[in-house]
Design a protein around this motif. Structure first.
Motif, PDB file in Angstrom:
ATOM      1  N   PHE A  15       0.832  -1.208   0.000  1.00 59.34           N
ATOM      2  CA  PHE A  15       0.000   0.000   0.000  1.00 59.34           C
ATOM      3  C   PHE A  15       0.862   1.252   0.000  1.00 59.34           C
ATOM      4  CE2 PHE A  15      -3.937  -2.225   1.423  1.00 59.34           C
ATOM      5  CZ  PHE A  15      -4.812  -1.560   0.590  1.00 59.34           C
ATOM      6  N   GLY A  76       2.819  -6.487  -5.321  1.00 65.46           N
ATOM      7  CA  GLY A  76       1.481  -7.047  -5.133  1.00 65.46           C
ATOM      8  C   GLY A  76       1.517  -8.564  -5.188  1.00 65.46           C
ATOM      9  N   MET A  83      -0.039 -14.893   1.095  1.00 66.62           N
ATOM     10  CA  MET A  83      -1.422 -15.137   1.499  1.00 66.62           C
ATOM     11  C   MET A  83      -1.938 -16.482   1.019  1.00 66.62           C
ATOM     12  SD  MET A  83      -3.481 -11.817   0.449  1.00 66.62           S
ATOM     13  CE  MET A  83      -3.030 -10.200   0.939  1.00 66.62           C
ATOM     14  N   LYS A 144      -9.377 -11.465   2.558  1.00 65.94           N
ATOM     15  CA  LYS A 144     -10.729 -11.530   2.012  1.00 65.94           C
ATOM     16  C   LYS A 144     -10.758 -12.653   0.976  1.00 65.94           C
ATOM     17  CE  LYS A 144     -12.774  -7.686   0.835  1.00 65.94           C
ATOM     18  NZ  LYS A 144     -11.953  -6.605   0.326  1.00 65.94           N
TER      19      LYS A 144
ATOM     20  N   ARG B 320      -4.961 -15.284 -11.462  1.00 66.58           N
ATOM     21  CA  ARG B 320      -4.955 -13.980 -10.797  1.00 66.58           C
ATOM     22  C   ARG B 320      -3.693 -13.204 -11.159  1.00 66.58           C
ATOM     23  NH1 ARG B 320      -7.670 -15.157  -4.809  1.00 66.58           N
ATOM     24  NH2 ARG B 320      -7.969 -17.352  -5.172  1.00 66.58           N
ATOM     25  N   ARG B 321      -2.542 -13.916 -11.214  1.00 57.05           N
ATOM     26  CA  ARG B 321      -1.300 -13.211 -11.544  1.00 57.05           C
ATOM     27  C   ARG B 321      -1.338 -12.661 -12.952  1.00 57.05           C
ATOM     28  NH1 ARG B 321       1.520 -17.966  -9.025  1.00 57.05           N
ATOM     29  NH2 ARG B 321       1.055 -17.416  -6.870  1.00 57.05           N
ATOM     30  N   SER B 324      -3.475  -9.670 -13.200  1.00 56.33           N
ATOM     31  CA  SER B 324      -2.858  -8.530 -12.527  1.00 56.33           C
ATOM     32  C   SER B 324      -1.823  -7.865 -13.426  1.00 56.33           C
ATOM     33  CB  SER B 324      -2.220  -8.981 -11.219  1.00 56.33           C
ATOM     34  OG  SER B 324      -1.446  -7.962 -10.656  1.00 56.33           O
ATOM     35  N   VAL B 375      -3.773   0.417  -7.186  1.00 55.28           N
ATOM     36  CA  VAL B 375      -4.008  -0.310  -5.930  1.00 55.28           C
ATOM     37  C   VAL B 375      -4.913  -1.520  -6.199  1.00 55.28           C
ATOM     38  CG1 VAL B 375      -4.991  -0.148  -3.610  1.00 55.28           C
ATOM     39  CG2 VAL B 375      -3.728   1.784  -4.575  1.00 55.28           C
ATOM     40  N   ALA B 378      -2.887  -4.385  -8.172  1.00 50.91           N
ATOM     41  CA  ALA B 378      -1.897  -5.179  -7.437  1.00 50.91           C
ATOM     42  C   ALA B 378      -2.622  -6.179  -6.550  1.00 50.91           C
ATOM     43  CB  ALA B 378      -1.005  -4.266  -6.597  1.00 50.91           C
ATOM     44  N   LEU B 379      -2.182  -7.432  -6.583  1.00 50.12           N
ATOM     45  CA  LEU B 379      -2.952  -8.486  -5.918  1.00 50.12           C
ATOM     46  C   LEU B 379      -3.081  -8.271  -4.418  1.00 50.12           C
ATOM     47  CD1 LEU B 379      -1.529 -11.445  -7.937  1.00 50.12           C
ATOM     48  CD2 LEU B 379      -3.923 -10.765  -7.826  1.00 50.12           C
ATOM     49  N   ALA B 380      -1.961  -8.082  -3.738  1.00 45.13           N
ATOM     50  CA  ALA B 380      -2.009  -8.041  -2.272  1.00 45.13           C
ATOM     51  C   ALA B 380      -2.944  -6.944  -1.789  1.00 45.13           C
ATOM     52  CB  ALA B 380      -0.605  -7.817  -1.717  1.00 45.13           C
ATOM     53  N   THR B 381      -2.886  -5.777  -2.443  1.00 44.62           N
ATOM     54  CA  THR B 381      -3.708  -4.665  -1.974  1.00 44.62           C
ATOM     55  C   THR B 381      -5.158  -4.811  -2.427  1.00 44.62           C
ATOM     56  OG1 THR B 381      -2.829  -3.463  -3.858  1.00 44.62           O
ATOM     57  CG2 THR B 381      -1.897  -2.953  -1.697  1.00 44.62           C
ATOM     58  N   ASP B 382      -5.378  -5.374  -3.620  1.00 38.07           N
ATOM     59  CA  ASP B 382      -6.771  -5.504  -4.062  1.00 38.07           C
ATOM     60  C   ASP B 382      -7.557  -6.449  -3.174  1.00 38.07           C
ATOM     61  OD1 ASP B 382      -8.920  -4.958  -6.068  1.00 38.07           O
ATOM     62  OD2 ASP B 382      -8.871  -7.144  -6.117  1.00 38.07           O
ATOM     63  N   ILE B 383      -6.897  -7.502  -2.690  1.00 36.46           N
ATOM     64  CA  ILE B 383      -7.607  -8.422  -1.799  1.00 36.46           C
ATOM     65  C   ILE B 383      -8.238  -7.622  -0.659  1.00 36.46           C
ATOM     66  CG2 ILE B 383      -7.317 -10.358  -0.183  1.00 36.46           C
ATOM     67  CD1 ILE B 383      -6.901 -11.284  -2.993  1.00 36.46           C
ATOM     68  N   HIS B 384      -7.514  -6.625  -0.152  1.00 40.33           N
ATOM     69  CA  HIS B 384      -8.048  -5.832   0.957  1.00 40.33           C
ATOM     70  C   HIS B 384      -9.136  -4.854   0.504  1.00 40.33           C
ATOM     71  CE1 HIS B 384      -8.304  -3.774   4.734  1.00 40.33           C
ATOM     72  NE2 HIS B 384      -7.885  -2.641   4.222  1.00 40.33           N
TER      73      HIS B 384
END
Ligand code: HEM
Ligand SMILES: [Cu+2]
Ligand SMILES: [Cu+2]
Lengths: 297, 548
Positions: A15, A76, A83, A144, B320-321, B324, B375, B378-384
């Protein structure tokens, strides 16, 4: 920066990296626009020069952003990789979603409406839905994943600190979507072990109905919510619509069982066919306990 | 004298009736692209107003935690209607239907589009779709409450009137396809003599890329929506797992269309910006070819990124990758455009007028939309942030701050051409300023809320989200004040504005060579083209001569 879950720090780093470079770019773009507006306004700069393009500049601002976005992709992806790789030996918990409540089932049969987890140990969640799509969202853990009917999604997390964290449904699922909340309660590992042993075994009929969310739509006191009340139901005559035909049936054990397993088969007149079918979420013994409970109302 | 009002010899303008029919009938049966553009504008303006009011109601309910004014069921219908109207009735037809229809033939130096009757037919299909959508509100099982995405299996089970709403979207798709085909043909066949593809104004390039997307992608959603209707009526299990279907399949089919369609919204707006900047900088555009070809690049790569809406549905991690990385690739041509626009201001001779301010507002808001898109990519941030208020903020910055503001910029730019009147400059600038402030006060808190973990489509929320929600609601009031002032200023100009000259802004493209408003057949003398679209030398020479 220690986060609430083992990987939340990595996500936050991504982030900061993306938002940080975004703010710099936005400020750069805005400042340049304002600068040009002031510097080249007609009163100060009456004659424009026609510059058709510049190979160097255009290459530069193709290549630089490409590099930048690839770095972002990498961050990312790296955070995501963590995860998705559930550590071996993680404690499995089945998360069951339905309109509009959550329940959690541990390996030893214990069932709850709030998710107790041990701090410092990985938890593997197996995500299920009885009806439409829901999404298991724990903002503090940065996790999520959707609960899809008819398939099993998986995810994992490890709580790093004791505390109570919100669970919210993040996929729109109808009237009470915004009330489909619960909590993760992270407790020290030894406290957790004691807790888990204490509540092992099968819950009572009433407890089951609380856990599975039946009580959100049905009451035992005669009042009518989304679904009919249990009060005086057993042995009464009920008007239902079956395949579009209205008829009267006796509310016996068979009827109750059918209403739980195939709720869309007979729709009680005056109600919508909204109940999730509970076939995957209750076994025979559970259903017997629930029917016994309804009989007594 | 009425009888003489026919044919090219007639010197009146298109707003005056000529020929057999008069008044309303003359408009409803017209095949003049300019009148059809205006008819789209009126219909869309109506729907936009309705949907803005719904948006304000949504914000009002969210002002405080707890339910204040509506039940959760009504709230769900509010955002569904707001979304469906904004997307299918306002922003997708959007700039192409209004400004494309009006301006495209003028910029190409043509009399009309290739198929004027098809053009009128597509307006009627649009109206038919809109009427169906409105009927779905009042007939049958109640106002749809599925969200504009109609996700299965919820949309298959909801007791509300989903089938009709979905059918309406299906019909509207045909209108899109017809307009798309019309524009592609027009661009290929009706360019003025001397206008090669690379002498075409960039607005036409934007429309060209858009039209291809409309023609190729819309049938996919048409079929998907039909499958939903068949499943609801006939019980065939395509998408509902209880009948053996697959809900993820629905999402794939839906986004294969609905992602490219965001480029249908944005590419024409980018075209508008590429027109306005050279005009008010008084110089040629920087990197013409890069801007033109990046539109095509966006259209092509944009086809392959739909999976970024589905990062949490349980797709394989490899998929997913791939989605992305492809998503990040679309950012590159978008970035190129922004940099070229800024370079177009460099060493210009800039006049600050309302269209330029709206264009720069576009660049600012759309940059925020694009950067927040990173945002989501990008995978890690989109999950959130997936399915949170962050996404709601992001797409309002792109669709409203981008495509919507692009339309407002176009209206301020071409209004004098369309109606032959100037609007009040000062009032236009005030409206712009209020709008920009309101916009950011309304939507920036949503980005914050999403990062804090506030899911979208929530009728109620936890107390810890209160402050940003409250600020956002206040923003909606400021924004609407700006909108009202803008609309009033524009409408007032039609009757009371100063008469506009043929070329009030010093534009170089062909539409400025004809009178304002243009005659019925666009040009008294058919134009020919000898230079690129943004060549200011002739205008500059004329100005120098006048100064002596
Ligand atoms: C005054 C102007 C507007 C306001 C106050 C407003 C407000 C909102 C809010 C608060 C939501 C989120 C609802 C929720 O998640 O619970 C929303 C959703 C949405 N808005 Fe807007 N909006 C406005 C203008 C627009 C415009 C111009 C567009 C399109 C160009 C648009 C398109 C959408 C869409 C597609 C949704 C999603 C609906 C859904 O979730 O199904 N809005 N709007
Ligand atoms: Cu939900
Ligand atoms: Cu997309």
């Amino acid at each position: 920066m220690a986060g609430a879950s083992s990987y939340s720090g990595m996500v936050d780093k991504t982030f900061w990296m993306i938002l940080g470079s975004s703010v710099i770019m936005l400020l750069g773009i805005t400042a340049t626009m304002i600068l040009f507006m002031v510097k080249y306004r007609r009163s100060r700069h009456p004659v424009a020069s026609d510059i058709e393009g510049s190979a160097t500049l255009e290459t530069l601002w193709t290549v630089l952003p490409t590099v930048l976005v690839m770095v972002m992709f990498y961050y990312g992806w790296a955070g995501f990789k963590v995860m998705r790789e559930t550590p071996k030996g993680a404690m499995p918990v089945t998360v069951q979603a339905r309109m509009w409540s959550w329940s959690f089932k541990y390996e030893n049969g214990k069932q709850t409406t709030e998710l107790y987890v041990p701090v410092g140990r990985p938890v593997a969640v197996n995500l299920e839905s009885a009806d439409v799509i829901h999404s298991f969202f724990v903002p503090a853990f940065r996790m999520k994943e959707d609960c899809m009917p008819g398939r099993h999604n998986h995810a994992w997390f490890q709580a790093e600190r004791e505390g109570v964290y919100d669970i919210m449904c993040a996929e729109y699922c109808g009237d009470k979507h915004s009330a489909m909340l619960s909590k993760v309660i992270a407790v020290p590992a030894d406290t957790f072990d004691v807790w888990l042993e204490r509540g092992g075994g099968r819950p009572t009929g009433l407890k089951l109905m609380q856990i599975k969310g039946c009580v959100a739509c049905h009451t035992s006191d005669g009042s009518k919510l989304v679904g009919p009340t249990y009060k005086g139901l057993f042995g009464s005559k009920v008007r239902v619509t079956t395949n579009g035909v209205e008829r009267e049936v006796l509310a016996d054990e068979d009827y109750l069982r059918r209403s739980i397993l195939q709720p869309k088969a007979d729709i009680v007149v005056g109600f919508q066919p909204q109940m999730p079918d509970m076939a995957g979420q209750l076994d025979d013994e559970d259903i017997k306990l629930i029917i016994d409970y309804i009989k007594r109302q | 004298m009425a009888e003489s009002k026919t044919g090219p010899a007639w010197t009146g303008n298109y707003l005056q009736d000529y020929g057999r029919r008069r008044g309303l009938m003359a408009w409803l049966t017209t095949t003049d692209h300019k009148r059809i553009g205006l008819m789209y504008m009126m219909a869309m303006f109506f729907f936009f107003t309705v949907a803005v009011m719904l948006g304000v109601l949504i914000r009002l309910e969210l002002m405080n935690p707890g339910m204040q004014y509506v039940t959760p069921r009504v709230y769900n219908s509010l955002f569904t209607l707001h979304g469906v109207i904004m997307i299918f009735l306002f922003i997708v037809p959007g700039i192409p239907a209004v400004m494309g229809n009006f301006i495209l033939p003028l910029q190409l130096g043509a009399d009309d589009v290739s198929f004027p009757k098809l053009n009128l037919a597509s307006w009627y299909v649009y109206i038919a779709g809109a009427v169906l959508a409105l009927t779905s509100l009042f007939a049958g099982g109640g106002v749809p409450d599925t969200g504009w995405t109609f996700y299965a299996p919820y949309a298959l089970r909801s007791g509300s009137n989903v089938s009709l709403a979905v059918f309406a979207a299906f019909v509207l798709g045909f209108s899109s396809i017809m307009t798309g085909m019309n524009f592609i043909t027009t661009i290929h066949r009706l360019r003025a003599p001397g206008m090669g593809f690379f002498r075409m104004p960039l607005f036409c390039w934007g429309l060209y890329a858009t039209s291809w997307i409309q023609v190729i992608a819309t049938p996919v959603v048409g079929i998907t929506l039909l499958l939903v209707i068949m499943e609801r009526w006939l019980g065939i299990g395509f998408f509902d797992p209880a009948r053996g279907g697959d809900p993820v399949l629905y999402q794939h089919l839906f986004w294969i269309y609905s992602h490219p369609v965001v480029y249908v919204m944005i590419l024409p707006a980018m075209g508008v910006i590429s027109e306005i900047l050279p005009t008010f900088a008084g110089r040629t555009v920087f990197g013409y070819k890069a801007i033109a070809l990046s539109s095509m690049a966006i259209a092509i790569v944009g086809y392959m990124v739909w999976g970024h809406h589905m990062f949490t549905v349980g797709m394989s991690d490899t998929a997913r990758r791939v989605f992305s990385i492809l998503t990040f690739l679309v950012a590159i041509p978008t970035g190129i455009k922004v940099f070229n626009w800024m370079a177009t201001l460099y060493k210009g001779s800039i006049r600050i007028e309302p269209p330029l301010l709206w264009a720069l507002g576009f660049v600012f808001l759309f940059s925020i939309g694009g950067l927040t898109g990173l945002v989501n990519g990008a995978l890690a941030t989109d999950i959130h942030v997936h399915d949170t208020a962050f996404v709601v903020g992001h797409f309002h910055y792109t669709m409203f701050g981008g495509a919507g503001v692009g339309l407002f910029a176009a209206m301020h730019y071409w209004w004098p051409k369309i109606f032959g009147r100037m609007y009040n400059r000062k009032r236009a600038i005030w409206a712009w300023g209020i709008f920009m402030v309101g916009f950011n006060v309304l939507y920036f808190p949503m980005l914050v809320l999403g990062i804090m973990g506030m899911p979208r489509r929530y009728a109620d929320y936890l107390p810890r989200f209160h402050t940003p929600e409250l600020i956002s609601t206040v923003g909606s009031w400021i924004l609407v004040s700006g909108l009202i002032l803008m609309v009033w200023n524009l409408i007032r100009a039609i009757k009371h504005g100063e008469p506009a000259p043929a070329n009030p802004w010093g534009g170089t493209t062909l539409e400025w060579q004809t009178t304002s408003p243009p005659p019925q057949l666009n040009f008294a003398v058919a134009p020919t083209v000898t230079t690129g679209p943004y060549d200011h030398t002739a205008l500059r020479a004329a100005a120098a001569k006048e100064a002596q």
